[in-house]
Write a protein that holds these residues in place. Sequence first.
Motif: not given
Length: 226
Positions: A162-166
């Motif tokens: 998820t952090p990659v997409l944030r």
Amino acid sequence: MPVPQGRGLVSRSLLREDAYRAIRDAIVDGTLAPGERLNDTDLVEWLGVSRTPVREALARLEQAGLVRTKPGRYTIVSPLDARACRDAQSVTAAMHELAVREALPNLSATELEAMRTANARFADALRRDDVDAALAADDEFHGVLVTASANDALRDVLERFTPVLRRLERLRFSSLSGRESVAQHDRIIELCAAGDVAGAAAATRANWETLTPLLDEPPVTGASSR
């Protein structure tokens, strides 16, 4: 921008997980910009911890695709890479779809109301152009189903990708296209309330796939926020 000034942001008893989250969040919200060099000494002073948790955090962030390291030369914040985002999006969409399928058979009225409340906060944040609040409300909305799924492996996968997409999501929620998510959330709630597992799962996947157009735009590689 440089590592924030100040000493001892967190307790000396900071665990490795806390160091990881602090640096990760600074990368995701754009405080630490793509391409910026990360110096151990600066991070140690900022967080108020020893070098060990900082170095361990940077190693985890490299595995997550948020940091790039050239041993003996430099550590930088990774550019917002389109391929990495596509890979993360595929995995994340699949995990949220799975969460719906596992949660929905036993989803309670209380959990449905929590989703409605989160989406109301999400809509309000978008109206106020408060991207941070929008992201928090979006997390809360999808988090209801993730928690209800009671699947620890699913949560672990989302924690990684998820952090990659944030950073990409910040672009979406700061644009008019982000407003479409409010109606999409409403549709997910409606399908969940009706007990339509297949429909709710498909609607959830479609909601996460709305990031796709941003992956095809030239600014993606260097953008720090969505």
